[in-house]
Design a protein around this motif. Structure first.
Motif, PDB file in Angstrom:
ATOM      1  N   GLU A   1       4.560  11.176   1.993  1.00 31.60           N
ATOM      2  CA  GLU A   1       3.759  11.427   3.190  1.00 31.60           C
ATOM      3  C   GLU A   1       4.098  10.416   4.299  1.00 31.60           C
ATOM      4  O   GLU A   1       4.284  10.779   5.453  1.00 31.60           O
ATOM      5  CB  GLU A   1       2.272  11.329   2.827  1.00 31.60           C
ATOM      6  CG  GLU A   1       1.372  11.893   3.896  1.00 31.60           C
ATOM      7  CD  GLU A   1      -0.095  11.835   3.495  1.00 31.60           C
ATOM      8  OE1 GLU A   1      -0.431  11.195   2.480  1.00 31.60           O
ATOM      9  OE2 GLU A   1      -0.916  12.419   4.230  1.00 31.60           O
ATOM     10  N   VAL A   2       4.194   9.136   3.928  1.00 31.13           N
ATOM     11  CA  VAL A   2       4.463   8.102   4.933  1.00 31.13           C
ATOM     12  C   VAL A   2       5.889   8.212   5.469  1.00 31.13           C
ATOM     13  O   VAL A   2       6.127   8.070   6.670  1.00 31.13           O
ATOM     14  CB  VAL A   2       4.212   6.693   4.353  1.00 31.13           C
ATOM     15  CG1 VAL A   2       4.753   5.607   5.285  1.00 31.13           C
ATOM     16  CG2 VAL A   2       2.720   6.487   4.110  1.00 31.13           C
TER      17      VAL A   2
ATOM     18  N   GLU B   1      -0.919  -3.238  -9.231  1.00 28.96           N
ATOM     19  CA  GLU B   1       0.216  -2.594  -8.576  1.00 28.96           C
ATOM     20  C   GLU B   1       0.891  -3.555  -7.604  1.00 28.96           C
ATOM     21  O   GLU B   1       0.226  -4.331  -6.928  1.00 28.96           O
ATOM     22  CB  GLU B   1      -0.255  -1.346  -7.835  1.00 28.96           C
ATOM     23  CG  GLU B   1      -0.775  -0.260  -8.784  1.00 28.96           C
ATOM     24  CD  GLU B   1      -1.037   1.056  -8.097  1.00 28.96           C
ATOM     25  OE1 GLU B   1      -0.856   2.106  -8.729  1.00 28.96           O
ATOM     26  OE2 GLU B   1      -1.447   1.024  -6.920  1.00 28.96           O
TER      27      GLU B   1
ATOM     28  N   SER C   1       1.517   7.818  -6.350  1.00 23.32           N
ATOM     29  CA  SER C   1       2.268   6.936  -5.463  1.00 23.32           C
ATOM     30  C   SER C   1       3.362   7.703  -4.734  1.00 23.32           C
ATOM     31  O   SER C   1       3.600   7.487  -3.541  1.00 23.32           O
ATOM     32  CB  SER C   1       2.898   5.788  -6.258  1.00 23.32           C
ATOM     33  OG  SER C   1       1.890   4.973  -6.820  1.00 23.32           O
TER      34      SER C   1
ATOM     35  N   LEU D   1       8.696  -1.402  -7.857  1.00 22.92           N
ATOM     36  CA  LEU D   1       7.242  -1.588  -7.895  1.00 22.92           C
ATOM     37  C   LEU D   1       6.650  -0.943  -9.138  1.00 22.92           C
ATOM     38  O   LEU D   1       7.054   0.158  -9.522  1.00 22.92           O
ATOM     39  CB  LEU D   1       6.574  -0.932  -6.688  1.00 22.92           C
ATOM     40  CG  LEU D   1       6.898  -1.496  -5.311  1.00 22.92           C
ATOM     41  CD1 LEU D   1       7.984  -0.675  -4.645  1.00 22.92           C
ATOM     42  CD2 LEU D   1       5.660  -1.509  -4.426  1.00 22.92           C
TER      43      LEU D   1
ATOM     44  N   ALA E   1       2.132   9.486  -1.743  1.00 24.01           N
ATOM     45  CA  ALA E   1       1.929   8.605  -0.589  1.00 24.01           C
ATOM     46  C   ALA E   1       3.266   8.245   0.070  1.00 24.01           C
ATOM     47  O   ALA E   1       3.389   8.265   1.300  1.00 24.01           O
ATOM     48  CB  ALA E   1       1.184   7.342  -1.013  1.00 24.01           C
ATOM     49  N   TYR E   2       4.284   7.919  -0.729  1.00 28.67           N
ATOM     50  CA  TYR E   2       5.599   7.586  -0.151  1.00 28.67           C
ATOM     51  C   TYR E   2       6.182   8.774   0.613  1.00 28.67           C
ATOM     52  O   TYR E   2       6.729   8.623   1.704  1.00 28.67           O
ATOM     53  CB  TYR E   2       6.569   7.101  -1.238  1.00 28.67           C
ATOM     54  CG  TYR E   2       6.460   5.605  -1.467  1.00 28.67           C
ATOM     55  CD1 TYR E   2       7.242   4.711  -0.736  1.00 28.67           C
ATOM     56  CD2 TYR E   2       5.552   5.089  -2.372  1.00 28.67           C
ATOM     57  CE1 TYR E   2       7.128   3.340  -0.916  1.00 28.67           C
ATOM     58  CE2 TYR E   2       5.428   3.712  -2.568  1.00 28.67           C
ATOM     59  CZ  TYR E   2       6.219   2.849  -1.835  1.00 28.67           C
ATOM     60  OH  TYR E   2       6.100   1.491  -2.002  1.00 28.67           O
TER      61      TYR E   2
END
Lengths: 150, 150
Positions: A28-29, A92, A22, A14, A25-26
């Motif tokens: 965290e998820v 993105e 980013s 990506l 976020a990755y």
């Protein structure tokens, strides 16, 4: 028979504007430790070619292992590249799916004959990558990864 | 811990304008027999909800097995859907990566708390799917697949 000699998707790549954001976020998820961010080598090592011309375009990269498939985050840096082109044009999103292959020259030739042209190629330590523009045919760019022996 | 309860990407989904034409190209590049094209069920079965409203939006689907990961080709049909929205806005390309999960309500709640809202949800025989808009955070939509037992 597969022109690539394989069916196995090894990576989904990506392009993003801010790789650190980013990655936050990755992590965290998916609840994972933060992978390192590295930058692609300089032109003297990569000998990168983009749309037929040498390019000093680089990228910050981070790799997240998700079982069989790796997520690659790519933040384009500097001069033209397939990564910058994709980010500028579509924002993105997923840029490529990648396969480990054996004979880059043959695969590139076979895909070109079917109107899927090479768009960027370069070296990394131990191997080379090639992006083939399959957006019109397959809806996505393919990345061919060839790791050298020895 | 992963909010999804898993790290394993099971599917990469692409939206395309003409699924038959895209299938031709996939079959040619990967040397595979042509998978069947089916259409999603009607609203009476799917009870599909898109951005908070019931929708009769449907899609033609084809699935290509690529080892662990499945490629899903999606041609939007008719009314609004996350598929049509993506195709209209960005053209052909990867729409989502999918994960098989266990507790849709909990995962949707946890993602929503982190500013990743549900965008579409519906049923299929034996299970349900949920799309979560993670484009801003993760660069891609996530699909949560929950298969019911029994």
């Amino acid at each position: 028979m597969s022109i690539l000699g394989t069916m196995q998707v090894c990576q989904v790549g990506l392009v993003v504007h801010d790789i650190e954001k980013s990655l936050d976020a990755y992590c965290e998820v998916f609840g994972i430790p933060r992978p390192p961010v590295r930058i692609t080598d300089e032109y003297e090592l990569t000998r990168a070619v983009y749309r037929g011309q040498p390019t000093r375009g680089r990228a910050k990269l981070a790799f997240i292992d998700m079982g069989q498939v790796q997520i690659e985050l790519i933040e384009p840096v500097g001069e033209p590249s397939t990564w910058k082109e994709a980010l500028d044009e579509k924002g993105e999103g997923v840029h490529h799916i990648a396969f480990v292959i054996k004979d880059t020259d043959q695969v590139v030739k076979d895909l070109a004959q079917k109107d899927m042209p090479m768009v960027q190629q370069g070296h990394y330590t131990g191997g080379m990558y090639t992006y083939v523009d399959c957006v019109e045919k397959l809806g996505v760019t393919l990345e061919l990864l060839e790791n050298f022996k020895g």
